[in-house]
Every structure is written in C-alpha cells, then in structure tokens.
Design a protein around this motif. Structure first.
Motif, PDB file in Angstrom:
ATOM      1  N   GLY A 267      56.228  39.934  79.811  1.00 17.05           N
ATOM      2  CA  GLY A 267      56.192  38.481  79.705  1.00 17.05           C
ATOM      3  C   GLY A 267      57.019  37.917  78.574  1.00 17.05           C
ATOM      4  N   THR A 268      56.947  38.550  77.414  1.00 14.90           N
ATOM      5  CA  THR A 268      57.696  38.050  76.268  1.00 14.90           C
ATOM      6  C   THR A 268      59.196  38.159  76.509  1.00 14.90           C
ATOM      7  OG1 THR A 268      55.909  38.687  74.773  1.00 14.90           O
ATOM      8  CG2 THR A 268      58.059  38.293  73.781  1.00 14.90           C
ATOM      9  N   TYR A 269      59.612  39.275  77.091  1.00 11.94           N
ATOM     10  CA  TYR A 269      61.034  39.470  77.390  1.00 11.94           C
ATOM     11  C   TYR A 269      61.521  38.436  78.411  1.00 11.94           C
ATOM     12  CZ  TYR A 269      65.351  41.675  78.982  1.00 11.94           C
ATOM     13  OH  TYR A 269      66.658  41.918  79.321  1.00 11.94           O
ATOM     14  N   ILE A 270      60.726  38.193  79.453  1.00  8.32           N
ATOM     15  CA  ILE A 270      61.123  37.215  80.473  1.00  8.32           C
ATOM     16  C   ILE A 270      61.249  35.823  79.868  1.00  8.32           C
ATOM     17  CG2 ILE A 270      60.427  36.082  82.621  1.00  8.32           C
ATOM     18  CD1 ILE A 270      59.023  38.731  83.372  1.00  8.32           C
TER      19      ILE A 270
ATOM     20  N   LEU B 233      58.130  21.905  77.219  1.00  9.56           N
ATOM     21  CA  LEU B 233      58.132  22.125  75.771  1.00  9.56           C
ATOM     22  C   LEU B 233      58.089  20.821  74.980  1.00  9.56           C
ATOM     23  CD1 LEU B 233      60.757  25.008  75.526  1.00  9.56           C
ATOM     24  CD2 LEU B 233      58.271  25.199  75.585  1.00  9.56           C
ATOM     25  N   GLN B 234      58.504  19.732  75.598  1.00  9.57           N
ATOM     26  CA  GLN B 234      58.478  18.410  74.969  1.00  9.57           C
ATOM     27  C   GLN B 234      59.197  18.414  73.610  1.00  9.57           C
ATOM     28  OE1 GLN B 234      54.245  17.385  74.977  1.00  9.57           O
ATOM     29  NE2 GLN B 234      54.479  16.348  76.947  1.00  9.57           N
ATOM     30  N   VAL B 235      60.449  18.859  73.642  1.00 13.61           N
ATOM     31  CA  VAL B 235      61.263  18.894  72.422  1.00 13.61           C
ATOM     32  C   VAL B 235      62.578  18.168  72.669  1.00 13.61           C
ATOM     33  CG1 VAL B 235      60.267  21.047  71.539  1.00 13.61           C
ATOM     34  CG2 VAL B 235      62.230  21.133  73.096  1.00 13.61           C
ATOM     35  N   ASP B 236      63.125  17.617  71.599  1.00 13.85           N
ATOM     36  CA  ASP B 236      64.429  16.962  71.681  1.00 13.85           C
ATOM     37  C   ASP B 236      65.554  17.912  71.291  1.00 13.85           C
ATOM     38  OD1 ASP B 236      63.266  14.517  72.402  1.00 13.85           O
ATOM     39  OD2 ASP B 236      62.871  14.028  70.300  1.00 13.85           O
ATOM     40  N   ASN B 237      65.205  18.887  70.457  1.00 11.35           N
ATOM     41  CA  ASN B 237      66.212  19.795  69.915  1.00 11.35           C
ATOM     42  C   ASN B 237      65.984  21.205  70.442  1.00 11.35           C
ATOM     43  OD1 ASN B 237      67.505  21.706  68.036  1.00 11.35           O
ATOM     44  ND2 ASN B 237      68.047  19.859  66.887  1.00 11.35           N
TER      45      ASN B 237
ATOM     46  N   THR C  44      65.480  24.006  67.832  1.00 12.47           N
ATOM     47  CA  THR C  44      64.131  24.042  67.271  1.00 12.47           C
ATOM     48  C   THR C  44      63.177  24.753  68.212  1.00 12.47           C
ATOM     49  OG1 THR C  44      64.503  21.958  66.103  1.00 12.47           O
ATOM     50  CG2 THR C  44      62.213  22.620  66.436  1.00 12.47           C
ATOM     51  N   ALA C  45      63.273  24.464  69.500  1.00 10.43           N
ATOM     52  CA  ALA C  45      62.383  25.097  70.479  1.00 10.43           C
ATOM     53  C   ALA C  45      62.556  26.606  70.506  1.00 10.43           C
ATOM     54  CB  ALA C  45      62.654  24.517  71.869  1.00 10.43           C
ATOM     55  N   ILE C  46      63.789  27.057  70.507  1.00 14.00           N
ATOM     56  CA  ILE C  46      64.058  28.491  70.582  1.00 14.00           C
ATOM     57  C   ILE C  46      63.549  29.221  69.346  1.00 14.00           C
ATOM     58  CG2 ILE C  46      65.970  30.162  70.479  1.00 14.00           C
ATOM     59  CD1 ILE C  46      67.398  28.483  72.543  1.00 14.00           C
ATOM     60  N   SER C  47      63.589  28.565  68.207  1.00 13.03           N
ATOM     61  CA  SER C  47      63.166  29.220  66.964  1.00 13.03           C
ATOM     62  C   SER C  47      61.664  29.086  66.696  1.00 13.03           C
ATOM     63  CB  SER C  47      63.927  28.630  65.777  1.00 13.03           C
ATOM     64  OG  SER C  47      63.641  27.235  65.638  1.00 13.03           O
ATOM     65  N   ASP C  48      60.964  28.325  67.534  1.00 12.40           N
ATOM     66  CA  ASP C  48      59.522  28.102  67.339  1.00 12.40           C
ATOM     67  C   ASP C  48      58.741  29.088  68.205  1.00 12.40           C
ATOM     68  OD1 ASP C  48      56.930  27.195  67.075  1.00 12.40           O
ATOM     69  OD2 ASP C  48      57.441  25.079  67.248  1.00 12.40           O
ATOM     70  N   ASN C  49      58.475  30.268  67.666  1.00 18.87           N
ATOM     71  CA  ASN C  49      57.818  31.312  68.445  1.00 18.87           C
ATOM     72  C   ASN C  49      56.413  30.905  68.886  1.00 18.87           C
ATOM     73  OD1 ASN C  49      58.037  34.159  69.436  1.00 18.87           O
ATOM     74  ND2 ASN C  49      56.171  34.365  68.226  1.00 18.87           N
ATOM     75  N   ALA C  50      55.689  30.189  68.029  1.00 21.24           N
ATOM     76  CA  ALA C  50      54.338  29.759  68.381  1.00 21.24           C
ATOM     77  C   ALA C  50      54.363  28.819  69.586  1.00 21.24           C
ATOM     78  CB  ALA C  50      53.674  29.072  67.188  1.00 21.24           C
TER      79      ALA C  50
ATOM     80  N   HIS D 151      53.351  28.546  75.674  1.00 22.18           N
ATOM     81  CA  HIS D 151      53.769  28.182  77.032  1.00 22.18           C
ATOM     82  C   HIS D 151      54.312  29.360  77.839  1.00 22.18           C
ATOM     83  CE1 HIS D 151      53.101  23.922  76.380  1.00 22.18           C
ATOM     84  NE2 HIS D 151      53.788  23.976  75.252  1.00 22.18           N
ATOM     85  N   ASN D 152      54.055  30.584  77.379  1.00 21.66           N
ATOM     86  CA  ASN D 152      54.574  31.770  78.059  1.00 21.66           C
ATOM     87  C   ASN D 152      54.342  31.741  79.566  1.00 21.66           C
ATOM     88  OD1 ASN D 152      55.898  33.359  76.219  1.00 21.66           O
ATOM     89  ND2 ASN D 152      54.461  35.046  76.319  1.00 21.66           N
ATOM     90  N   VAL D 153      53.076  31.580  79.955  1.00 22.97           N
ATOM     91  CA  VAL D 153      52.715  31.668  81.371  1.00 22.97           C
ATOM     92  C   VAL D 153      53.419  30.594  82.184  1.00 22.97           C
ATOM     93  CG1 VAL D 153      50.814  31.487  83.023  1.00 22.97           C
ATOM     94  CG2 VAL D 153      50.495  32.766  80.894  1.00 22.97           C
TER      95      VAL D 153
END
Length: 334
Positions: A150-153, A182-186, A189-195, A200-202
């Motif tokens: 899941g994490t890899y996908i 993800l409700q992000v503008d940048n 930022t989304a890619i670097s926000d692991n939490a 939202h993995n599933v």
C-alpha cells in the motif's frame, strides 16, 4: 491432554490460538503487536501473553506438544534464531518460527505446500516446498525489490502526479480526485507531508483502482508493475525451492495464497493477470492463486502438527477449517 498452539503476529496485533491435538478449539487470545526487533520486549510480550492464555485454561507448557509462530518482521535467519532462543526460555520445546506469511500457506493449501504472496502495507513472498523447507523472498524494502504494498502504491500515485506537473509526464484521470481528496493548494507540500498521505492511503488506492478499471494508462501501469514485481519474487522463490511434483499439470498446480488488503481491495484485473503470467513465464510452472479466507492462526495449528511429524489428514483439515471459521474466530475475539 496434549495441546497445539498457533501464534499469528502482524502489523497491528498478535493472535494466539490453542487447540487439542484432535483439532478441538480450546481458546484464543488477541493482544498487542510484538516488537520483533526488540528481542527483550518480544520475549516479555510472548511470556505475558502465552502465560495469560495457558493460565486461564490450566494448561502447562509441558502439555503444549507443538507450536507454529508466524511473526511479521521475522525475516532474517539471525532474527529467527534469536526468537527461537527466547521462546525456549519461556518454556516451549517443539516449535518453529517464520514470517507470518507461512500461516497462509498452511491454512489455505490442501497439502500445506505452496507459496504465500503478501500484498498489504508492505510485501513479501514465502514458500514451503515439497521437502517442507521454507524460503522467504523480500520483506526488507527497496534493497530486496519490494515494489508493492500500500505504501509503495501510494508513493507511485503521488510520483505520477508530480511527474505530470513538473517533469512533462503523462496526464491521468487520477489527478483531479487526488487533489480534491488531499485538499491542498501546493503539490510539493502534499508530497512531503507523510502524515497526510498516510491518512488517505486507502482512498488514494481506491482512486487509482477506479481509474485503472476505466482505462487510465497511468493507473494501469502502476498496478501492472505491482503484479510483475510480486510475480518475479514468487517465480524466484519457486526456482530456488523443490517443486518436482507440483506445477507440471493443470490439475496439479502450485498453489499461491494471496494475503493482504491490496489483493482484496484492488478490483482492476490487470494486476492479478500480470502476476500469474509473470510467475508462470519465469518459473515454467503451472500455478493457481487462492485468496486466504480462513484465520491465519488456523494455519499455525496445521503447521504445528507438521512440526511433530503428524501432518493433518484431509478430514482433520476439514474439521478444523469448518469449526474455526473467520466469522467464528472474529466473533470470539470480540
């Protein structure tokens, strides 16, 4: 009375199943995850949890004639040796330890022989061959080409989104619903926000699965590559092991047990199709995929009988599997 024991340790919990040698259910216990890499902690947890299960049933360690321990994270020979040493200290004598994928083989394969392909949070392959030898392929991350899970996908989905936005990559129907989720503008930022991504993995995987089923090439490529990667691990495992009888005829295939949320939740058929084609092309063997529908701990009971050279008869297997069904097991554990 003589008893046999199964221990199924996964990413979230540890399950213990106690039966009589005749295959009668005695008791089960669900406890916290065991930290395999902290051997002192693992020993203490096993001692307390086994003590609780056996104590409340007035069963001594000497009465447990065999046990099968399937523990996630038990990937290296050195880890298994150390865990066996700690378990002997607790009081058990006849048992074996392997990654918990082994339990899937024992639970779902009619012969207790075959392979288990795990595709969940992470991925690995484990085999039990016609000589009852065990081999694990993968389970150590990037260095063992664990290109699934899941994490890899999730990371592949985000990498494709980044590739399109910043590196002239191919567009995909996934991208709009991903950004809305993800409700992000940048994007950076989304890619670097692991939490955020973990949260939202599933749903990220569901978006990719829907896109793949609707013909999206970027999403299809992600899942096809997952099938290829796990398929090569399974084929490699087969070629390193002893499967002289199985896999030669259509009516006598090598059974591959599928465990994990990705196998269960991804409906796009290309992943499993690519997986089976890859296994058969690289191994030269005829194989059949079987989703696991029984509690893995039941496989531990069947493995425990093998360990003391008392393989389960078809009647014994049928009795055990019909009694300790997934529904019964989960209801009992609450």
């Amino acid at each position: 009375m003589e008893y046999i024991l199964a221990v199924d340790g996964n990413n979230n919990k540890t399950d213990y199943l106690l039966c009589t040698m005749e295959g009668n259910f005695v008791d089960a216990l669900r406890a916290d995850k065991i930290l395999i890499n902290d051997f002192d902690s693992a020993e203490q947890s096993l001692k307390l949890q086994l003590g609780e299960l056996l104590g409340r049933n007035s069963v001594s360690y000497a009465s447990v004639v065999s046990a099968g321990f399937g523990l996630i994270g038990a990937n290296l020979p050195s880890q298994i040796t150390e865990l066996e040493t700690r378990i002997k200290k607790i009081g058990l004598t006849n048992f074996r330890v392997a990654n918990n994928g082994i339990l899937g083989i024992k639970a779902a394969s009619n012969t207790g022989v075959g392979l288990c392909a795990v595709n969940s949070t992470s991925t690995l392959v484990i085999g039990s061959d016609e000589r009852r030898q065990i081999l694990q392929v993968g389970g150590l991350g990037f260095i063992t080409s664990d290109f699934a899970g899941g994490t890899y996908i999730r990371d592949k989905i985000m990498a494709a989104l980044y590739d399109f936005n910043y590196r002239c990559g191919e567009n995909s129907e996934m991208f709009t619903p991903v950004l809305e989720l993800l409700q992000v503008d940048n994007l950076q930022t989304a890619i670097s926000d692991n939490a955020l991504l973990e949260k939202h993995n599933v749903n990220l995987i569901k978006i990719a699965d829907k896109a793949a089923r609707e013909g999206d090439k970027v999403a299809q490529t992600i899942f096809d590559e997952i099938g290829l990667s796990i398929g090569k691990s399974v084929a490699g495992c087969i070629k390193k092991m002893h499967f002289e009888i199985l896999g030669k005829q259509l009516d006598n295939p090598i059974e591959i047990i599928l465990i994990g949320t990705i196998w269960n939740k991804v409906i796009y058929p290309g992943m499993i199709r690519t997986f089976l084609e890859t296994v058969q092309n690289f191994s030269g063997k005829i194989c059949r995929a079987i989703p696991l529908k029984s509690p893995p701990a039941v496989g531990g009971i069947l493995w425990a009988r093998e360990i003391i050279s008392k393989p389960a008869s078809p009647e014994y297997r049928e009795k055990l599997l019909n009694t300790i069904t997934l529904d019964f097991y989960e209801k009992f554990l609450g």
